[in-house]
Scaffold this motif. Structure first.
Motif, short mmCIF file in Angstrom:
data_model
loop_
_atom_site.label_atom_id
_atom_site.label_comp_id
_atom_site.label_asym_id
_atom_site.label_seq_id
_atom_site.Cartn_x
_atom_site.Cartn_y
_atom_site.Cartn_z
N TYR A 1 0.85 -1.19 0.00
CA TYR A 1 0.00 0.00 0.00
C TYR A 1 0.88 1.24 0.00
CZ TYR A 1 -3.66 3.25 1.48
OH TYR A 1 -4.54 4.29 1.54
N VAL A 2 0.68 2.11 -0.97
CA VAL A 2 1.44 3.35 -1.11
C VAL A 2 0.49 4.51 -0.87
CG1 VAL A 2 2.85 4.75 -2.67
CG2 VAL A 2 2.91 2.24 -2.84
N ALA A 3 0.86 5.39 0.05
CA ALA A 3 0.00 6.52 0.37
C ALA A 3 0.85 7.63 0.98
CB ALA A 3 -1.12 6.08 1.33
N ASP A 4 0.17 8.67 1.49
CA ASP A 4 0.94 9.79 2.02
C ASP A 4 0.51 10.28 3.39
OD1 ASP A 4 -1.45 10.93 1.19
OD2 ASP A 4 -0.53 12.45 -0.08
N ASN A 5 -0.68 9.96 3.87
CA ASN A 5 -1.18 10.51 5.13
C ASN A 5 -0.98 9.55 6.30
OD1 ASN A 5 -2.63 11.57 7.27
ND2 ASN A 5 -4.41 12.11 6.06
N PRO A 6 0.01 9.81 7.16
CA PRO A 6 0.29 8.88 8.26
C PRO A 6 -0.75 8.92 9.38
CG PRO A 6 1.69 10.80 8.47
CD PRO A 6 0.94 10.95 7.16
N ARG A 7 -1.66 9.87 9.36
CA ARG A 7 -2.69 9.93 10.40
C ARG A 7 -3.80 8.90 10.19
NH1 ARG A 7 -2.77 14.64 13.98
NH2 ARG A 7 -1.01 15.92 13.37
N LYS A 8 -4.03 8.48 8.93
CA LYS A 8 -5.12 7.54 8.70
C LYS A 8 -4.82 6.45 7.67
CE LYS A 8 -7.61 10.01 5.09
NZ LYS A 8 -8.91 10.39 4.59
N ASP A 9 -3.86 6.66 6.79
CA ASP A 9 -3.67 5.75 5.66
C ASP A 9 -3.09 4.39 6.03
OD1 ASP A 9 -4.69 7.48 3.77
OD2 ASP A 9 -2.74 8.29 3.19
N PHE A 10 -2.25 4.30 7.03
CA PHE A 10 -1.47 3.08 7.25
C PHE A 10 -1.94 2.21 8.41
CE2 PHE A 10 1.14 6.40 5.31
CZ PHE A 10 1.41 5.79 4.10
N GLY B 1 -0.02 2.96 15.51
CA GLY B 1 -0.20 1.86 14.58
C GLY B 1 -0.12 2.27 13.12
N GLY B 2 0.12 3.54 12.87
CA GLY B 2 0.09 4.05 11.51
C GLY B 2 1.44 4.43 10.94
N GLU B 3 2.51 4.03 11.58
CA GLU B 3 3.84 4.36 11.08
C GLU B 3 4.22 3.37 9.98
OE1 GLU B 3 7.23 6.37 10.47
OE2 GLU B 3 5.81 6.97 12.01
N PRO B 4 4.38 3.84 8.73
CA PRO B 4 4.79 2.92 7.67
C PRO B 4 6.29 2.62 7.78
CG PRO B 4 4.58 5.12 6.81
CD PRO B 4 4.13 5.18 8.25
N PRO B 5 6.69 1.38 7.58
CA PRO B 5 8.11 1.05 7.69
C PRO B 5 8.95 1.58 6.54
CG PRO B 5 6.86 -0.90 7.10
CD PRO B 5 5.86 0.20 7.36
N HIS B 6 8.32 1.91 5.43
CA HIS B 6 9.04 2.39 4.26
C HIS B 6 8.61 3.82 3.96
CE1 HIS B 6 10.22 -1.76 3.66
NE2 HIS B 6 8.96 -2.09 3.80
N ARG B 7 9.59 4.72 3.83
CA ARG B 7 9.27 6.13 3.61
C ARG B 7 10.23 6.75 2.60
NH1 ARG B 7 9.05 9.40 8.65
NH2 ARG B 7 7.37 10.48 7.64
N PRO B 8 10.19 6.30 1.33
CA PRO B 8 11.09 6.90 0.34
C PRO B 8 10.65 8.32 0.00
CG PRO B 8 9.56 5.42 -0.74
CD PRO B 8 9.33 5.28 0.75
N THR B 9 11.61 9.14 -0.34
CA THR B 9 11.26 10.48 -0.79
C THR B 9 10.95 10.40 -2.27
OG1 THR B 9 13.54 11.04 -1.28
CG2 THR B 9 12.71 11.63 0.93
N ALA B 10 9.99 11.16 -2.70
CA ALA B 10 9.63 11.15 -4.11
C ALA B 10 10.80 11.61 -4.97
CB ALA B 10 8.41 12.03 -4.35
N LYS B 11 11.60 12.53 -4.46
CA LYS B 11 12.75 13.03 -5.21
C LYS B 11 13.70 11.88 -5.53
CE LYS B 11 16.54 16.31 -5.02
NZ LYS B 11 17.25 17.28 -4.20
N ARG B 12 13.98 11.03 -4.54
CA ARG B 12 14.87 9.90 -4.79
C ARG B 12 14.25 8.93 -5.78
NH1 ARG B 12 15.09 5.54 -0.82
NH2 ARG B 12 14.11 4.40 -2.47
#
Length: 181
Positions: free
Chosen positions: A98-107, A135-146
């Motif tokens: 699952y790829v998303a951006d909002n750590p408050r509810k997405d993960f 419970g919403g901390e995603p283990p993977h957090r790549p930057t879009a720039k990279r």
């Protein structure tokens, strides 16, 4: 009140002039036909449908689930929408990404269901400084720039298996669900 209601209706029902980020487009091109692709998104139904149409996503995805279709109370972080999209894709939860951006509810839900979760961090993203919910901390957090820096998106899958800290061992995923329409 009438003018405000008309303005809201216009906003929610207009045909948006939007495009995908180039790295998102490259990843869809790379994985289409190689992995099952789905979209899970919150928001007013008419607006979400308009975004999907404007971005030309229907023909590029194997499943689309808009949480408002499920009725009140089933938006993120409710787990039911995540369970349903995995069912539609016929993919077991342990094989979903699952790829998303909002750590408050997405993960929250996909983490609890055993999915691989990835938060895309964009320098101009509205959730870039948000603190994750419990419970919403995603283990993977790549930057879009990279991710965007890889020529032609050829290495965009790296976000699935690695982040800025290096590689992580996960089984090769069967399906991707992206909520960022």
């Amino acid at each position: 009140p009438e003018l405000i209601q008309r303005m809201i209706a216009t906003y929610r029902n207009h045909a948006p002039l939007i495009t995908l980020h180039s790295d998102a487009d490259a990843c869809l091109k790379r994985f289409r036909g190689r992995r099952l692709l789905g979209l899970l998104s919150d928001g007013p139904l008419a607006g979400q449908i308009a975004k999907i149409e404007a971005l030309g996503l229907r023909g590029r995805l194997d499943a689309v689930l808009l949480t408002e279709e499920l009725g009140p109370g089933y938006g993120k972080p409710h787990a039911r929408s995540f369970e349903l999209i995995a069912e539609r894709l016929q993919v077991s939860p342990s094989r979903c990404v699952y790829v998303a951006d909002n750590p408050r509810k997405d993960f929250i839900a996909p983490n609890a269901l055993g999915w691989i979760t990835i938060q895309i961090l964009r320098a101009d993203g509205i959730y870039r400084d948000q603190v994750a919910a419990v419970g919403g901390e995603p283990p993977h957090r790549p930057t879009a720039k990279r991710e965007a820096s890889h020529k032609g998106g050829q290495d965009c899958a790296r976000g699935v298996h690695g982040d800025a800290e290096g590689a992580h061992e996960h089984p090769e995923p069967d399906g991707f669900v992206d909520e960022r329409a």
